[in-house]
Design a protein around this motif. Structure first.
Motif, short mmCIF file in Angstrom:
data_model
loop_
_atom_site.label_atom_id
_atom_site.label_comp_id
_atom_site.label_asym_id
_atom_site.label_seq_id
_atom_site.Cartn_x
_atom_site.Cartn_y
_atom_site.Cartn_z
N GLU A 1 1.07 -0.74 -0.84
CA GLU A 1 1.75 0.24 -1.68
C GLU A 1 2.56 -0.44 -2.77
O GLU A 1 2.64 0.04 -3.91
CB GLU A 1 2.64 1.15 -0.82
CG GLU A 1 1.86 2.07 0.11
CD GLU A 1 0.77 2.85 -0.64
OE1 GLU A 1 1.10 3.48 -1.68
OE2 GLU A 1 -0.40 2.80 -0.21
N ALA B 1 -5.56 4.31 -7.84
CA ALA B 1 -5.40 5.07 -6.60
C ALA B 1 -6.70 5.12 -5.79
O ALA B 1 -6.66 5.20 -4.56
CB ALA B 1 -4.93 6.49 -6.92
N LEU C 1 -2.69 -1.07 -9.29
CA LEU C 1 -3.98 -0.87 -8.62
C LEU C 1 -4.35 0.60 -8.65
O LEU C 1 -3.53 1.46 -8.32
CB LEU C 1 -3.89 -1.34 -7.16
CG LEU C 1 -4.29 -2.79 -6.86
CD1 LEU C 1 -3.38 -3.76 -7.59
CD2 LEU C 1 -4.26 -3.06 -5.36
N TRP D 1 1.80 -3.37 -4.08
CA TRP D 1 0.79 -3.82 -5.04
C TRP D 1 0.39 -2.71 -5.99
O TRP D 1 0.27 -2.92 -7.20
CB TRP D 1 -0.45 -4.31 -4.29
CG TRP D 1 -0.34 -5.68 -3.73
CD1 TRP D 1 0.77 -6.48 -3.66
CD2 TRP D 1 -1.41 -6.44 -3.15
NE1 TRP D 1 0.48 -7.67 -3.06
CE2 TRP D 1 -0.85 -7.68 -2.74
CE3 TRP D 1 -2.76 -6.19 -2.93
CZ2 TRP D 1 -1.63 -8.67 -2.13
CZ3 TRP D 1 -3.52 -7.18 -2.32
CH2 TRP D 1 -2.96 -8.41 -1.93
N ARG D 2 0.16 -1.51 -5.43
CA ARG D 2 -0.28 -0.39 -6.28
C ARG D 2 0.77 -0.07 -7.33
O ARG D 2 0.44 0.20 -8.50
CB ARG D 2 -0.57 0.84 -5.41
CG ARG D 2 -1.80 0.69 -4.53
CD ARG D 2 -2.22 2.02 -3.94
NE ARG D 2 -3.27 1.88 -2.94
CZ ARG D 2 -4.57 1.75 -3.23
NH1 ARG D 2 -4.95 1.77 -4.50
NH2 ARG D 2 -5.47 1.63 -2.28
#
Length: 200
Positions: free
Chosen positions: A13, A23, A21, A15-16
């Motif tokens: 999460e 979805a 990143l 990283w996103r």
């Protein structure tokens, strides 16, 4: 590198949020017995140090072409190697051009760093570029992402075509113009590039 991954759901999460990143990008946490060099078939290994070096998903066309030609996983490149590739792509785009595979090999030399990692060095006869190293560790923070781009997955030796590529004389003035010194940070990274135009 034979260490197991320390990646967690919370790390994914982060990283996103931090590295953008998508979805819909599938990220799988490695099992205790799985290692960075051999992801499951159909998956790519991605390390946080590569993301910190500027690598992004989805990878751009220039990077896809370079990785496929080299025939090695993105995770096998040293962090400074990834940073130099991404910086060169950004440099060309900043000057209204796209980095071609021929230009990459004219400007760069790809080789092993003395171990299993692959480094990218500049052809200093054309343009010198250096990356400030990120001193933080992140070797155990790796995961697997679904390989939608047909990129090499496992760690390999560099193919003969990489060792035999020879640079050619080119006119880089349309790209370089009157530029003598430019510095800028790679997006979401602690790397800073310094570009110095040499006589070419």
């Amino acid at each position: 590198m034979r260490l197991r991954s320390s990646l967690t759901e919370d790390s994914v999460e982060i990283w996103r949020a931090k590295y953008g990143l998508p979805a819909d990008l599938e990220v799988r946490i490695p099992r205790p017995e799985e290692r960075v060099q051999n992801p499951p078939r159909g998956w790519l290994t991605i390390c946080e140090v590569s993301l910190r070096s500027g690598f992004r998903f989805p990878p751009c066309d220039e990077v896809i072409e370079i990785l496929k030609f080299c025939g090695v996983s993105v995770s096998q490149f040293a962090p400074t190697g990834i940073a130099r590739i991404m910086g060169l792509v950004a440099f060309f785009r900043e000057h209204g051009s796209l980095l071609s595979l021929d230009q990459f090999w004219d400007w760069c030399d790809v080789r092993f760093d003395g171990g299993e990692r692959i480094e990218v060095r500049s052809n200093k006869a054309l343009l010198e570029f250096e990356a400030r190293k990120d001193r933080r560790h992140g070797n155990t923070l790796f995961g697997y992402v679904k390989n939608f781009w047909g990129l090499p997955e496992v760690w390999n030796a560099l193919p003969d075509r990489c060792r035999s590529v020879k640079g050619r004389e080119r006119d880089f003035s349309p790209v370089l113009g009157s530029l003598s010194l430019v510095s800028w940070p790679i997006v979401s990274s602690t790397y800073m590039f310094t570009w110095r135009k040499n006589d070419c």
